[in-house]
Design a protein around this motif. Structure first.
Motif, short mmCIF file in Angstrom:
data_model
loop_
_atom_site.label_atom_id
_atom_site.label_comp_id
_atom_site.label_asym_id
_atom_site.label_seq_id
_atom_site.Cartn_x
_atom_site.Cartn_y
_atom_site.Cartn_z
N ILE A 1 0.86 -1.19 0.00
CA ILE A 1 0.00 0.00 0.00
C ILE A 1 0.90 1.24 0.00
N ASN A 2 0.77 2.07 -1.02
CA ASN A 2 1.65 3.23 -1.14
C ASN A 2 1.29 4.35 -0.17
N LEU A 3 0.05 4.38 0.28
CA LEU A 3 -0.41 5.45 1.16
C LEU A 3 -0.16 5.08 2.61
N ALA A 4 0.57 5.96 3.33
CA ALA A 4 0.82 5.72 4.75
C ALA A 4 -0.48 5.87 5.54
N ILE A 5 -0.57 5.17 6.67
CA ILE A 5 -1.81 5.19 7.46
C ILE A 5 -2.18 6.61 7.87
N GLU A 6 -1.17 7.41 8.29
CA GLU A 6 -1.49 8.76 8.77
C GLU A 6 -2.02 9.67 7.67
N ASP A 7 -1.80 9.27 6.40
CA ASP A 7 -2.28 10.08 5.28
C ASP A 7 -3.63 9.59 4.75
N ARG B 1 -12.38 7.29 3.90
CA ARG B 1 -12.70 6.30 2.88
C ARG B 1 -11.56 5.30 2.69
N ASP B 2 -10.31 5.80 2.79
CA ASP B 2 -9.16 4.90 2.67
C ASP B 2 -9.14 3.91 3.82
N TYR C 1 -10.86 0.26 10.95
CA TYR C 1 -11.87 1.04 11.66
C TYR C 1 -12.33 0.27 12.89
N GLU C 2 -13.02 0.97 13.79
CA GLU C 2 -13.39 0.42 15.09
C GLU C 2 -14.25 -0.84 14.96
N GLY C 3 -13.94 -1.82 15.81
CA GLY C 3 -14.70 -3.05 15.84
C GLY C 3 -14.24 -4.09 14.84
N GLU D 1 -4.46 14.88 -2.78
CA GLU D 1 -5.28 15.57 -1.79
C GLU D 1 -6.08 16.70 -2.44
N ASN D 2 -5.45 17.38 -3.39
CA ASN D 2 -6.14 18.47 -4.07
C ASN D 2 -7.32 17.95 -4.88
N ALA D 3 -7.12 16.81 -5.54
CA ALA D 3 -8.20 16.20 -6.32
C ALA D 3 -9.32 15.72 -5.41
N ALA D 4 -8.96 15.16 -4.24
CA ALA D 4 -9.96 14.68 -3.30
C ALA D 4 -10.80 15.83 -2.75
#
Length: 242
Positions: free
Chosen positions: A31-37, A41-42, A49-51, A233-236
């Motif tokens: 996964i190229n995207l780090a968790i903090e980023d 939806r990601d 997510y919780e549970g 991020e700009n596109a999102a």
């Protein structure tokens, strides 16, 4: 103890982590995207997510398996801690830690940017009776370095709204003339240009960064990742507005 921005996190003082603390660092494997980023939806897409009972495998072959109880976010909404119950941590299937019947708080971060001795939150430690035995060695800064840090400070002030009279174009031109191989500030200026809809300025910055990549190929992937994240991020944000 765990702190964020020199402030101890509630419930994570030395009483909680009196034996020390450990957490995996880096991106998840594949996964190229780090968790903090990751946005909501990601996180949902990757079952973070919780549970949800998940198995997070990092690029360093560390695997964290357990049920997510909750997450802790910083004031910007970024995840900085994920709390698991019945958590098991392994490396290449070799058990490292097991937290059965207790909670494990995993720090979230792609990389370590700095390290120093002493407490992160001075107010959380008794420095009256306990003295730090060593002091951090501080390198003497050159006038050029001080000027570059001044540019960073000006851009930060603009971003935070404390001084919006700063000319980002002048900062960019001065940086190109005096610090042609510094890329990080250019990426920050690129992000601000995108946010403000200044496409011509963003284009000029991108061209300059191409020159930096040509002069210093080892920086290429860092620059590409930085620009790619800004564009994503700009596109999102544009998508969310519509």
């Amino acid at each position: 103890a765990l702190s964020y921005r020199e402030k101890e996190l509630v419930g994570h003082g030395i009483e909680k982590h009196y034996e020390g603390y450990g957490s995996p660092v880096g991106k998840l494997k594949g996964i190229n995207l780090a968790i903090e980023d990751m946005g909501p939806r990601d996180l949902k897409a990757y079952n973070i997510y919780e549970g949800k009972t998940v198995s997070l495998e990092f690029e360093g072959d560390i695997k964290v398996t357990g049920e997510i109880v909750t997450g802790t976010r910083n004031p910007r909404g970024e995840i900085i801690l994920i709390t698991f119950k019945n958590c098991r941590i392994t490396h290449l299937e070799k058990p490292l830690f097991e937290f059965i019947g207790q909670l494990y708080h995993m720090a979230v971060g792609e990389h370590i940017v700095s390290a120093f001795n002493g407490p992160a939150d001075l107010n959380s430690f008794d420095l009256i009776t306990h003295k730090i035995t060593e002091t951090t060695i501080k390198m003497k800064k050159s006038p050029e370095r001080k000027k570059l840090e001044q540019y960073y400070g000006q851009v930060r002030d603009f971003r935070e709204g404390t001084n919006t009279t700063i000319s980002r174009h002048k900062v960019f031109e001065a940086m190109k003339a005096n610090h042609p191989n510094d890329w990080l500030l250019s990426v920050e200026l690129y992000e601000l240009a995108k946010i403000n809809g200044d496409t011509d300025f963003a284009h000029d910055i991108a061209l300059h960064l191409e020159t930096v990549k040509s002069n210093t190929p080892l920086l290429g992937h860092l620059i590409d990742d930085g620009l790619g994240l800004v564009d994503m991020e700009n596109a999102a944000q544009k998508t969310d507005r519509y």
